[in-house]
Design an enzyme around this catalytic site. Structure first.
Site, PDB file in Angstrom:
ATOM      1  N   ASP A 131       0.853  -1.179   0.000  1.00  0.00           N
ATOM      2  CA  ASP A 131       0.000   0.000   0.000  1.00  0.00           C
ATOM      3  C   ASP A 131       0.898   1.240   0.000  1.00  0.00           C
ATOM      4  O   ASP A 131       2.101   1.154   0.295  1.00  0.00           O
ATOM      5  CB  ASP A 131      -0.889  -0.034   1.242  1.00  0.00           C
ATOM      6  N   ASP A 179      -0.351   5.152   0.961  1.00  0.00           N
ATOM      7  CA  ASP A 179      -0.658   6.099   2.029  1.00  0.00           C
ATOM      8  C   ASP A 179      -0.703   5.397   3.380  1.00  0.00           C
ATOM      9  O   ASP A 179      -1.458   4.441   3.572  1.00  0.00           O
ATOM     10  CB  ASP A 179      -1.995   6.792   1.755  1.00  0.00           C
TER      11      ASP A 179
END
Length: 222
Positions: free
Chosen positions: A18, A20
């Site tokens: 991922d 953020d």
């Protein structure tokens, strides 16, 4: 499986990352933009912030404004993405992210983010981090996290069975997506521990990468 605070060793054939909250700390801009959005719609900002992490914007809007037509959410999301892409003030890397990505040279890995191409590029650049060669962005999928589509597409792009992948995530939606994809999930940061990843680390300084001769990678966590 509950997260563990003790040192852990995992073995994988590919890593799915991922962005953020996992590689990039963009909380400052996310807070600014989504709290403004909450105010415009008469919603409680704290409640909005509990929903938005990890999801595509239009998916968050569908949760927060369930009666609103999806075409309005999509149009609103396009405006929000443009705002977020232009605002990189306060965007920095998660501690250890640069060394972690450098250690993945030669290790199959992909970025799997709910951001689109423009936003993911802007934030990774603002944080001084290189973009992985394989990227699954908002444009790549039909369903937002917590749906597992993004992680399954990442595994397919890398040619690796989902069961041989380890996901790095911070949000409830992302952790749920990784678990639904049948992958082992490492939770990164303080948000992650509340969503029961398989293993939790405070940041990426607690991750050591050891490529092995058979093409797998050993992860030392904690």
């Amino acid at each position: 499986m509950p997260a563990t605070a003790t040192p852990t060793v995992l073995t994988a054939r590919a890593l799915l990352l991922d962005m953020d909250g996992t590689l990039v700390n963009s909380d400052a801009v996310v807070e600014r933009i989504w709290r403004r959005w909450a105010e415009r719609h008469g919603l409680d900002g704290d409640e909005v912030m509990q929903v938005v992490h990890g999801r595509q914007g239009h998916a968050s809007m569908a949760v927060l404004l369930p009666g609103r037509p999806m075409e309005q959410n999509l149009a609103d999301n396009a405006r929000m993405l443009a705002e977020e892409t232009a605002d990189t003030d306060g965007v920095v890397q998660i501690p250890g992210a640069d060394a972690f990505l450098a250690a993945l040279h030669g290790v199959p890995h992909a970025l799997v983010t709910s951001a689109d191409v423009a936003l993911s590029t802007a934030r990774m650049n603002a944080a001084g981090l290189p973009l992985p060669a394989v990227r699954i962005t908002a444009e790549s999928v039909g369903a937002s996290k917590p749906h597992p589509e993004g992680f399954l597409k990442g595994a397919a792009e890398l040619g690796v069975d989902p069961a041989d992948c380890v996901v790095f995530e911070d949000s409830g939606a992302g952790i749920a997506a990784g678990c639904s994809a049948g992958m082992t999930v490492v939770g990164v940061g303080p948000r992650a521990v509340f969503h029961e990843p398989d293993v939790a680390v405070k940041d990426l300084t607690e991750v050591a990468v050891e490529p092995l001769p058979d093409g797998t990678v050993r992860l030392h966590l904690g």
